[in-house]
Design an enzyme around this catalytic site. Structure first.
Site, PDB file in Angstrom:
ATOM      1  N   CYS A 125       0.860  -1.186   0.000  1.00  0.00           N
ATOM      2  CA  CYS A 125       0.000   0.000   0.000  1.00  0.00           C
ATOM      3  C   CYS A 125       0.893   1.232   0.000  1.00  0.00           C
ATOM      4  O   CYS A 125       1.881   1.284   0.739  1.00  0.00           O
ATOM      5  CB  CYS A 125      -0.895  -0.012   1.241  1.00  0.00           C
ATOM      6  N   HIS A 166      -9.135  -3.919  -1.550  1.00  0.00           N
ATOM      7  CA  HIS A 166      -8.100  -3.127  -0.868  1.00  0.00           C
ATOM      8  C   HIS A 166      -8.442  -1.633  -0.929  1.00  0.00           C
ATOM      9  O   HIS A 166      -8.421  -0.940   0.101  1.00  0.00           O
ATOM     10  CB  HIS A 166      -6.738  -3.398  -1.517  1.00  0.00           C
ATOM     11  N   GLU A 167      -8.770  -1.147  -2.134  1.00  0.00           N
ATOM     12  CA  GLU A 167      -9.032   0.286  -2.271  1.00  0.00           C
ATOM     13  C   GLU A 167     -10.285   0.703  -1.505  1.00  0.00           C
ATOM     14  O   GLU A 167     -10.306   1.750  -0.851  1.00  0.00           O
ATOM     15  CB  GLU A 167      -9.157   0.676  -3.750  1.00  0.00           C
ATOM     16  N   HIS A 207     -10.013   1.452   2.142  1.00  0.00           N
ATOM     17  CA  HIS A 207      -9.560   2.797   2.516  1.00  0.00           C
ATOM     18  C   HIS A 207     -10.742   3.730   2.819  1.00  0.00           C
ATOM     19  O   HIS A 207     -10.585   4.728   3.514  1.00  0.00           O
ATOM     20  CB  HIS A 207      -8.715   3.422   1.404  1.00  0.00           C
TER      21      HIS A 207
HETATM   22 NI    NI Z   1      -3.721   1.052  -0.089  1.00  0.00          NI
END
Ligand code: NI
Length: 185
Positions: free
Chosen positions: A107, A149-150, A153
């Site tokens: 990341c 994953h995104e 966030h």
């Molecule tokens: Ni990330």
């Protein structure tokens, strides 16, 4: 071109629940998307979320038009801007609980490190592009991993919070010496 500073783990702005976008096709939104794309390109990232540049909105970008030097083995994911996303994990062939698989992630907010993270193998994701048009895709493998994953966030989750086995977490330069000259690891 406007390359923004990427916030690093420890910054409380990475822990917020991001706000939904309420107005599409605005100058402000297009400018945010341009900043995200410029920043992701400059860092050779596989994806980037608005909170990583300090913007508290549900906007993520991911994908490249060519293989990513930080993930040279990964399949190409089409470049996508995804707004107000909703992810639905899909069941496996046996119609049981949606299966998960572990694989390595990094990341841009956690530079120099990689860890093995469980993610759903197959998902449907929906949301909007910057013009307000609907995106609705069913994907698996690396594409599904990048989206999860995104979108994490946007709910204040960084991938180390998902790591189950910390023997599978460490410095990229040690774990993957062949990637050691990568610009941000
Ligand atoms: Ni990330």
């Amino acid at each position: 071109m406007s390359v923004k500073t990427i916030l690093k783990m420890g910054d409380p702005r990475l822990l917020r629940i991001a706000q939904p976008v309420t107005a599409f096709d605005t100058d402000e939104l297009h400018l945010l998307v341009t900043d995200l794309l410029d920043t992701m390109r400059a860092a050779d990232g596989a994806g980037l979320a608005a909170p990583q540049i300090g913007v508290d909105l549900q906007v993520v970008i991911f994908g490249t038009d060519a293989p990513n030097p930080r993930y040279p083995q990964a399949p190409v994911v089409p470049r996508t801007v995804l707004i107000n996303p909703v992810i639905t994990p899909l069941p496996g062939a046996d119609c049981g609980l949606p299966p998960q698989e572990e694989d390595w992630e990094g990341c841009l907010s956690v530079p120099g490190l990689r860890g093995k993270v469980p993610r759903f193998c197959r998902i449907r994701y929906t949301g909007f592009d910057p013009f307000g048009d609907t995106i609705d895709r069913t994907v698996d493998g690396f594409h599904a991993r990048v989206v999860q994953h995104e979108c994490d966030h946007l709910i204040g989750k960084l991938y180390p919070m998902r790591v189950r086995d910390f023997s599978q977490f460490g410095f990229t330069s040690v774990l993957f010496p062949e990637l050691a000259d990568s610009p941000d690891d």
